[in-house]
Design a protein around this motif. Structure first.
Motif, PDB file in Angstrom:
ATOM      1  N   THR A   1      17.167  -6.350  29.711  1.00 32.92           N
ATOM      2  CA  THR A   1      18.530  -5.921  30.033  1.00 32.92           C
ATOM      3  C   THR A   1      19.244  -5.456  28.768  1.00 32.92           C
ATOM      4  N   ALA A   2      19.001  -6.181  27.663  1.00 34.38           N
ATOM      5  CA  ALA A   2      19.675  -5.843  26.398  1.00 34.38           C
ATOM      6  C   ALA A   2      19.315  -4.443  25.920  1.00 34.38           C
ATOM      7  N   ILE A   3      18.072  -4.008  26.170  1.00 31.99           N
ATOM      8  CA  ILE A   3      17.712  -2.665  25.705  1.00 31.99           C
ATOM      9  C   ILE A   3      18.003  -1.606  26.764  1.00 31.99           C
ATOM     10  N   GLY A   4      18.622  -2.018  27.869  1.00 28.68           N
ATOM     11  CA  GLY A   4      19.106  -1.029  28.826  1.00 28.68           C
ATOM     12  C   GLY A   4      18.176  -0.697  29.978  1.00 28.68           C
ATOM     13  N   VAL A   5      17.191  -1.559  30.269  1.00 28.70           N
ATOM     14  CA  VAL A   5      16.312  -1.299  31.416  1.00 28.70           C
ATOM     15  C   VAL A   5      17.124  -1.451  32.707  1.00 28.70           C
ATOM     16  N   PRO A   6      17.138  -0.438  33.553  1.00 28.07           N
ATOM     17  CA  PRO A   6      17.912  -0.533  34.793  1.00 28.07           C
ATOM     18  C   PRO A   6      17.049  -1.065  35.945  1.00 28.07           C
ATOM     19  N   HIS A   7      17.691  -1.545  37.007  1.00 26.50           N
ATOM     20  CA  HIS A   7      17.020  -1.904  38.262  1.00 26.50           C
ATOM     21  C   HIS A   7      15.845  -2.841  38.023  1.00 26.50           C
ATOM     22  N   LEU A   8      16.108  -3.911  37.274  1.00 24.54           N
ATOM     23  CA  LEU A   8      15.051  -4.838  36.897  1.00 24.54           C
ATOM     24  C   LEU A   8      14.764  -5.806  38.037  1.00 24.54           C
ATOM     25  N   SER A   9      13.478  -6.100  38.269  1.00 29.34           N
ATOM     26  CA  SER A   9      13.147  -7.163  39.215  1.00 29.34           C
ATOM     27  C   SER A   9      11.947  -7.954  38.709  1.00 29.34           C
ATOM     28  N   VAL A  10      11.834  -9.195  39.199  1.00 29.35           N
ATOM     29  CA  VAL A  10      10.757 -10.084  38.780  1.00 29.35           C
ATOM     30  C   VAL A  10       9.965 -10.479  40.013  1.00 29.35           C
ATOM     31  N   ASP A  11       8.660 -10.335  39.931  1.00 31.11           N
ATOM     32  CA  ASP A  11       7.786 -10.772  41.020  1.00 31.11           C
ATOM     33  C   ASP A  11       7.037 -12.020  40.555  1.00 31.11           C
ATOM     34  N   LEU A  12       7.324 -13.157  41.206  1.00 30.82           N
ATOM     35  CA  LEU A  12       6.648 -14.413  40.842  1.00 30.82           C
ATOM     36  C   LEU A  12       5.365 -14.576  41.639  1.00 30.82           C
ATOM     37  N   CYS A  13       4.405 -15.260  41.061  1.00 31.49           N
ATOM     38  CA  CYS A  13       3.201 -15.630  41.817  1.00 31.49           C
ATOM     39  C   CYS A  13       2.590 -16.871  41.184  1.00 31.49           C
ATOM     40  N   VAL A  14       1.680 -17.504  41.911  1.00 32.15           N
ATOM     41  CA  VAL A  14       0.908 -18.602  41.331  1.00 32.15           C
ATOM     42  C   VAL A  14      -0.554 -18.304  41.652  1.00 32.15           C
ATOM     43  N   PRO A  15      -1.222 -17.638  40.731  1.00 28.45           N
ATOM     44  CA  PRO A  15      -2.556 -17.108  41.040  1.00 28.45           C
ATOM     45  C   PRO A  15      -3.596 -18.179  41.354  1.00 28.45           C
ATOM     46  N   THR A  16      -3.281 -19.440  41.072  1.00 32.16           N
ATOM     47  CA  THR A  16      -4.224 -20.519  41.378  1.00 32.16           C
ATOM     48  C   THR A  16      -4.081 -21.040  42.804  1.00 32.16           C
TER      49      THR A  16
ATOM     50  N   SER B   1       3.097 -17.422  37.263  1.00 29.24           N
ATOM     51  CA  SER B   1       2.985 -16.154  36.549  1.00 29.24           C
ATOM     52  C   SER B   1       3.987 -15.163  37.109  1.00 29.24           C
ATOM     53  N   PHE B   2       4.149 -14.024  36.434  1.00 30.61           N
ATOM     54  CA  PHE B   2       5.147 -13.060  36.914  1.00 30.61           C
ATOM     55  C   PHE B   2       4.893 -11.669  36.374  1.00 30.61           C
ATOM     56  N   THR B   3       5.412 -10.706  37.109  1.00 28.32           N
ATOM     57  CA  THR B   3       5.367  -9.307  36.695  1.00 28.32           C
ATOM     58  C   THR B   3       6.804  -8.799  36.663  1.00 28.32           C
ATOM     59  N   LEU B   4       7.097  -7.982  35.650  1.00 27.29           N
ATOM     60  CA  LEU B   4       8.444  -7.428  35.498  1.00 27.29           C
ATOM     61  C   LEU B   4       8.418  -5.963  35.920  1.00 27.29           C
ATOM     62  N   PHE B   5       9.347  -5.575  36.774  1.00 31.55           N
ATOM     63  CA  PHE B   5       9.394  -4.196  37.273  1.00 31.55           C
ATOM     64  C   PHE B   5      10.750  -3.563  37.009  1.00 31.55           C
ATOM     65  N   SER B   6      10.726  -2.254  36.870  1.00 28.62           N
ATOM     66  CA  SER B   6      11.965  -1.481  36.932  1.00 28.62           C
ATOM     67  C   SER B   6      11.745  -0.437  38.014  1.00 28.62           C
ATOM     68  N   ARG B   7      12.655  -0.393  39.009  1.00 26.30           N
ATOM     69  CA  ARG B   7      12.450   0.522  40.141  1.00 26.30           C
ATOM     70  C   ARG B   7      12.316   1.949  39.601  1.00 26.30           C
ATOM     71  N   GLY B   8      11.252   2.609  39.992  1.00 27.58           N
ATOM     72  CA  GLY B   8      11.032   3.973  39.531  1.00 27.58           C
ATOM     73  C   GLY B   8      10.094   4.047  38.337  1.00 27.58           C
ATOM     74  N   ALA B   9      10.198   3.096  37.429  1.00 24.60           N
ATOM     75  CA  ALA B   9       9.373   3.157  36.214  1.00 24.60           C
ATOM     76  C   ALA B   9       8.083   2.352  36.352  1.00 24.60           C
ATOM     77  N   GLY B  10       8.064   1.402  37.304  1.00 18.55           N
ATOM     78  CA  GLY B  10       6.845   0.618  37.496  1.00 18.55           C
ATOM     79  C   GLY B  10       6.830  -0.654  36.668  1.00 18.55           C
ATOM     80  N   GLU B  11       5.605  -1.145  36.409  1.00 16.15           N
ATOM     81  CA  GLU B  11       5.413  -2.403  35.697  1.00 16.15           C
ATOM     82  C   GLU B  11       5.828  -2.308  34.243  1.00 16.15           C
ATOM     83  N   LEU B  12       6.656  -3.226  33.798  1.00 15.58           N
ATOM     84  CA  LEU B  12       7.111  -3.231  32.402  1.00 15.58           C
ATOM     85  C   LEU B  12       6.397  -4.288  31.579  1.00 15.58           C
TER      86      LEU B  12
END
Lengths: 387, 387
Positions: B155-170, B278-289
């Protein structure tokens, strides 16, 4: 074997882990240097770590051939080389990708280089190289600009007792050639001059002996050296080197009257690829911090390629000369402190270190985590010293 | 071939020169990310580009073996490897050089990695890896801290439309094992789940089929997913994974109520070495960050080594999502301007671009050098727009 020696042995000789305080110190210094370069219009470029061997090691890069690691590229089936010096990459970018940009072109860089062997003076095989290149300008103003920029940037990061040693590594050859000496004699003279061996200079120098001895003994504080140089009868070919020294020194004096400048009139070693005014940056006690000078970008040899000058700083020596800036205060924020409270502390300049579980004694926990302060939460919400 | 394609062909596929505006953009973003990490007590370390192969590619590093370039070290006569991932190096430092430091240990890093092959999604073979590792903490508070830190920094560097996808791969493996499925069946189920292939899951799932289908269809927005998950009868072994998801989500909600969180209850691909949340960080439109999660540092396998979590950011995708900050204004300072005048302009925030020789039309020269302004010197000494 003590624990630290054991851990170090995990890494190949000349390669090391930069640990917390040192890594922050280096990153802050590099950041500040690049900010100073940017403030004078130098724009950053980042060439890759690896290139095709034939490109990286052609022209000015050829000097580093023995110091360069090779890799086979499975994609192209061609040999690649890991850069041992960034300067040739910047020259390549300037003369290819950026060849249509307006001149003078000002570029800067910071990055890692890898070398096959460390030297006795510099045992590291990987280090951070930081520098600038100014391309397409022939004037003494360009020589002065890069010297002043180096001094300005080094001063900004707190290097004490800075001095600049100017030289023109082509001058001795031009004098000798002007007086009719052959290449073998010139090479022998160079070796004698590198050793500051007056007796050998006298023995080998022939018609140049007296002049070279005068140059050797005149080297030192800039004003005295220039006064002595002005009085010497130089052959035609060396006249432009003398004029360049005079002009550059005048520009340095005008901009920074207090700067310590010395001149070495016979310097050559370490400047084999320079084609004109060159310089070494020193900090008393810490030694050489970097060097720079004129060269030709994009082609080997003096008369081809684009005129260029620039400098490279040695981050290892440099960091030994620079006191680390005081770190921000670390405050322990106990388990359960709200995100917002911690955010406010950070906005006030604190580094927050979060407790991940409740503890009985927050001040003791703060001390254990190397925090000088702790947040008295939820009690008063004050930041208190660990005492 | 157009000039730019010709120049690019100078470099091996997947390697490129980062040119001025892009290089400054990346450097500024990396600097800001590291400043955000530092503000939460993460201290920077810089491991070397190259290590002994057997160290770099052991444990968690083994996954990158095929992607790693090798070099022969002439000094030790042993094989070295160029890092393709920095995470295993940080884990090594934490468990060797820093093994006596207080836990939890917070470390961060930024550096270049080199890979033998690019992927279809990410054709580059060299890129900047930036991330953090939090070692020695088992609590859900640690999982939440690294997710929140990633969100805060992005957020500090200006990434817009941020979302977090949580998972527990085990979790899927634990459910299947709890219901008595064998390893082969579990592997087949994983493949079906990776394809989101409900029919195959039904066919292969046996006693787990119904549960897995429920998990698959419950994946999505976090609150709905957790509600569905809470209602499912999980085998004993998977209970702690469910609890960790619940606890972490609650901590995220408390700190950042507005954060978009989704949960994938059957995610596994890309998290083969993760051992918990575990988690993946996304920005809508830009994909996986970037992505992150729990692992064990210092030893392979879930039950040995030190508990750790962290994340890695992909600077290439990330920079596409972030608008560059406006560059400082460039002002042309004509030949002869005093050093002091130029210094004052820089102190006022200008980038000064010095004229190295007199010109007839300073405004035109400023335009040619991409300066928006010029200093009217010696006339009035004012900064004027080039018009």
């Amino acid at each position: 074997m003590p624990a630290d020696a054991l851990s170090s042995a995990l890494l190949p000789a000349g390669l090391h882990d930069v640990l917390p305080s040192e890594a922050a110190h280096e990153a802050a210094a590099v950041e500040r240097l690049l900010a100073e370069f940017a403030a004078q219009g130098y724009r950053r470029v980042d060439p890759p770590l690896v290139e095709f061997e034939e490109n990286l090691l052609s022209g000015p890069g050829a000097a580093m051939s023995k110091q360069t690691f090779r890799l086979m590229d499975p994609h192209s089936q061609r040999m690649m080389a890991v850069r041992a010096d960034i300067t040739p990459q910047i020259a390549r970018i300037a003369t290819t990708r950026l060849k249509n940009e307006a001149r003078p072109l000002r570029l800067c860089y910071a990055g890692q280089v890898l070398r096959v062997k460390g030297s006795q003076l510099r045992p590291e095989r990987q280090f951070t190289q930081v520098g600038v290149e100014l391309l397409g300008a022939l004037a003494a103003e360009a020589d002065a600009e890069v010297v002043l920029l180096a001094v300005q940037a080094l001063t900004a990061i707190g290097v004490p007792h800075l001095s600049v040693d100017l030289c023109v590594p082509t001058m001795v050859s031009r004098i000798c050639a002007g007086l009719g000496l052959g290449e073998d004699d010139i090479r022998r003279l160079r070796a004698a001059l590198d050793r500051k061996d007056a007796a050998a200079v006298a023995a080998v120098g022939g018609p140049a002996a007296a002049l070279l001895e005068s140059l050797m003994s005149a080297s030192g504080p800039a004003d005295r050296a220039m006064q002595a140089l002005a009085a010497l009868p130089l052959p035609e070919g060396a006249e432009k080197d003398r004029r360049r020294l005079t002009d550059t020194l005048a520009l340095l004096r005008a901009a920074m009257p207090g700067l310590t400048v010395t001149i070495d009139l016979v310097e050559h070693r370490g400047f084999e690829y320079q084609t004109g005014l060159s310089f070494t940056l020193f900090s008393r006690g810490a030694g050489e911090l970097g060097q720079g000078g004129r060269y030709r970008a994009g082609a080997q040899g003096e008369e081809r390629g684009e005129p260029a000058t620039g400098f490279t700083l040695y981050m290892d020596t440099l960091l030994r000369a620079v006191p680390p800036s005081p770190a921000a205060g670390r405050v322990y924020v106990p388990h359960g402190t709200s995100w917002e409270s911690a955010r406010k502390l950070r906005a006030d300049g604190w580094v927050t270190v979060a407790g991940l579980a409740p503890v009985a004694d927050a001040a003791a926990e703060a001390r254990r985590l190397q925090c000088g302060h702790w947040l008295d939460w939820p009690a008063g919400g004050d930041v208190k010293p660990v005492g």
